[in-house]
Motif scaffolding. Structure first.
Motif, mmCIF file in Angstrom:
data_model
loop_
_atom_site.group_PDB
_atom_site.id
_atom_site.type_symbol
_atom_site.label_atom_id
_atom_site.label_comp_id
_atom_site.label_asym_id
_atom_site.label_seq_id
_atom_site.Cartn_x
_atom_site.Cartn_y
_atom_site.Cartn_z
ATOM 1 N N LEU A 96 0.837 -1.198 0.000
ATOM 2 C CA LEU A 96 0.000 0.000 0.000
ATOM 3 C C LEU A 96 0.874 1.251 0.000
ATOM 4 C CD1 LEU A 96 -2.965 -0.594 2.487
ATOM 5 C CD2 LEU A 96 -3.097 -0.260 0.020
ATOM 6 N N SER B 205 -4.756 2.444 5.383
ATOM 7 C CA SER B 205 -5.858 1.973 4.542
ATOM 8 C C SER B 205 -7.174 2.668 4.859
ATOM 9 C CB SER B 205 -6.039 0.457 4.713
ATOM 10 O OG SER B 205 -6.396 0.138 6.041
ATOM 11 N N HIS C 276 -7.832 3.294 -2.871
ATOM 12 C CA HIS C 276 -8.264 2.369 -1.814
ATOM 13 C C HIS C 276 -9.029 3.093 -0.710
ATOM 14 C CE1 HIS C 276 -4.676 4.177 -0.264
ATOM 15 N NE2 HIS C 276 -4.677 3.494 0.856
ATOM 16 N N GLU D 61 -8.711 -1.745 -2.970
ATOM 17 C CA GLU D 61 -7.407 -1.819 -2.307
ATOM 18 C C GLU D 61 -6.413 -2.621 -3.136
ATOM 19 O OE1 GLU D 61 -5.618 -3.784 1.714
ATOM 20 O OE2 GLU D 61 -7.157 -2.252 2.002
ATOM 21 N N ARG E 117 -2.909 -1.439 -4.858
ATOM 22 C CA ARG E 117 -1.656 -2.183 -4.698
ATOM 23 C C ARG E 117 -1.075 -2.579 -6.053
ATOM 24 N NH1 ARG E 117 -3.216 -7.085 -1.599
ATOM 25 N NH2 ARG E 117 -1.052 -7.649 -2.013
#
Length: 272
Positions: free
Chosen positions: A76, A87, A212, A250, A254
Motif C-alpha cells: 500500500l 488503509s 483504496h 485496495e 496495490r
C-alpha cells in the motif's frame, strides 16, 4: 581318448583370426547383443528432463501475473511511513497522499521524493493544524533533511498555501473535497488541480495511490504504469485488470503501486 579341440577363445582375442565357424558365432553374438540393446532402448527410452508446467496452467494468465505482482511488489502507498492506518480515509492519510503526489511528480528521484514525504510525516505535517502553524523556515528545513533541495523554497511556500487552502475551503479535511465533487473522478481531479504544485502527473499519482480510500477513483492505472502493464504482458485494458483483482479498490491500488515499482526498478522482464 584325444581331447576335443575348443571352438575358439571365450574372451579377448580377435574372432577374425579363427575359422569360419568361429567368425559366424561371433557375428551372431554381436547381432544378439545389438538386438538386446535396441530392445532395451525401445522399452526404456532415455529419460528426458521434465519441463515444468507453466504456472498459469488451468488459470487466467493475466490473473496469475497480477497475483504475482501483488505478492512481490504490491504494498500500500505510504505503508512504511508510520501512519497509524494507511488503509483508512483519515484526513491525515489524504493529506499525506497529496504530499506524495506533489513531491513525486517533480523532476527528482523517486527515492528522494519518498524520503522527503517521510520527513514531512515525521514532522507531523499530516496534521493540518501542525502544518498551518509551521513557519516557512521550518518547512524548508524539513524538506532539506529529506534531500528535496532543488525545489525546497518553492515547495515550502506551496505547503503553507496548501494549509490555508484546506483550512479555508474544506474545513481542515480534504474528504470534504470528495463530497463537494459528488464522488465524481473528473470533478475530484478538477478540484485537486486548484492545489498549487499538483499538475496532471500529480493528479495521476494521487488517483493511483488514493483509490483504496476513495473507492470512487477505482479502477485507475496511470498512463506510465499502463505502459508497464503492457510490457509485462497484461495488456492495456484497465477493466480486465479490475476484474483480475476481483474489483477490489485496495488490490487495484496495490497493483498500481506494484506496476510503479516495476517501472522504476526496471523489472519488466520478470513478467514478460
Amino acid at each position: 581318448m584325444p581331447r576335443k579341440q575348443a571352438a575358439g577363445p571365450r574372451g579377448g582375442g580377435d574372432p577374425s583370426s579363427h575359422g569360419p565357424t568361429t567368425r559366424k558365432r561371433a557375428r551372431e553374438a554381436d547381432e544378439q547383443d545389438s538386438k538386446g540393446t535396441d530392445d532395451k532402448a525401445t522399452k526404456h527410452p532415455p529419460s528426458k528432463k521434465q519441463e515444468s508446467k507453466p504456472a498459469t496452467s488451468g488459470e487466467d494468465p493475466i490473473k496469475h501475473k497480477v497475483d504475482t505482482l501483488l505478492s512481490k511488489y504490491g504494498t500500500l502507498p505510504l505503508a512504511d511511513l508510520g501512519l497509524p492506518d494507511p488503509s483508512s480515509p483519515a484526513p491525515e492519510n489524504v493529506l499525506a497522499l497529496v504530499y506524495n503526489a506533489m513531491l513525486t511528480s517533480t523532476r527528482i528521484s523517486h527515492e528522494l521524493a519518498h524520503k522527503s514525504v517521510k520527513c514531512l510525516i515525521e514532522a507531523g505535517y499530516q496534521d493540518i493544524e501542525t502544518l498551518r502553524k509551521s513557519t516557512w523556515e521550518e518547512r524548508t528545513e524539513v524538506l532539506t533533511k529529506g534531500g528535496y533541495t532543488r525545489y525546497r523554497e518553492k515547495t515550502a511556500t506551496g505547503l503553507g498555501e496548501l494549509a490555508d487552502f484546506v483550512t479555508e475551503k474544506y474545513d481542515n479535511d480534504l474528504n470534504n473535497l470528495l463530497k463537494s465533487a459528488g464522488s465524481s473522478p473528473p470533478k475530484i481531479r478538477a478540484l485537486l488541480k486548484e492545489i498549487k504544485g499538483i499538475g496532471n502527473v500529480g493528479l495521476d499519482i494521487f488517483c493511483d495511490t488514493a483509490q483504496h480510500i476513495w473507492p470512487c477513483l477505482a479502477p485507475f492505472i496511470d498512463p506510465r504504469s499502463m505502459k508497464t502493464a503492457q510490457q509485462c504482458g497484461l495488456g492495456d485494458d484497465v477493466e480486465k485488470l479490475w476484474a483480475a483483482v476481483g474489483k477490489d479498490p485496495e488490490k487495484m491500488c496495490r497493483l498500481a503501486a506494484a506496476l510503479t515499482t516495476v517501472r522504476l526498478d526496471k523489472k519488466e522482464k520478470e513478467f514478460a
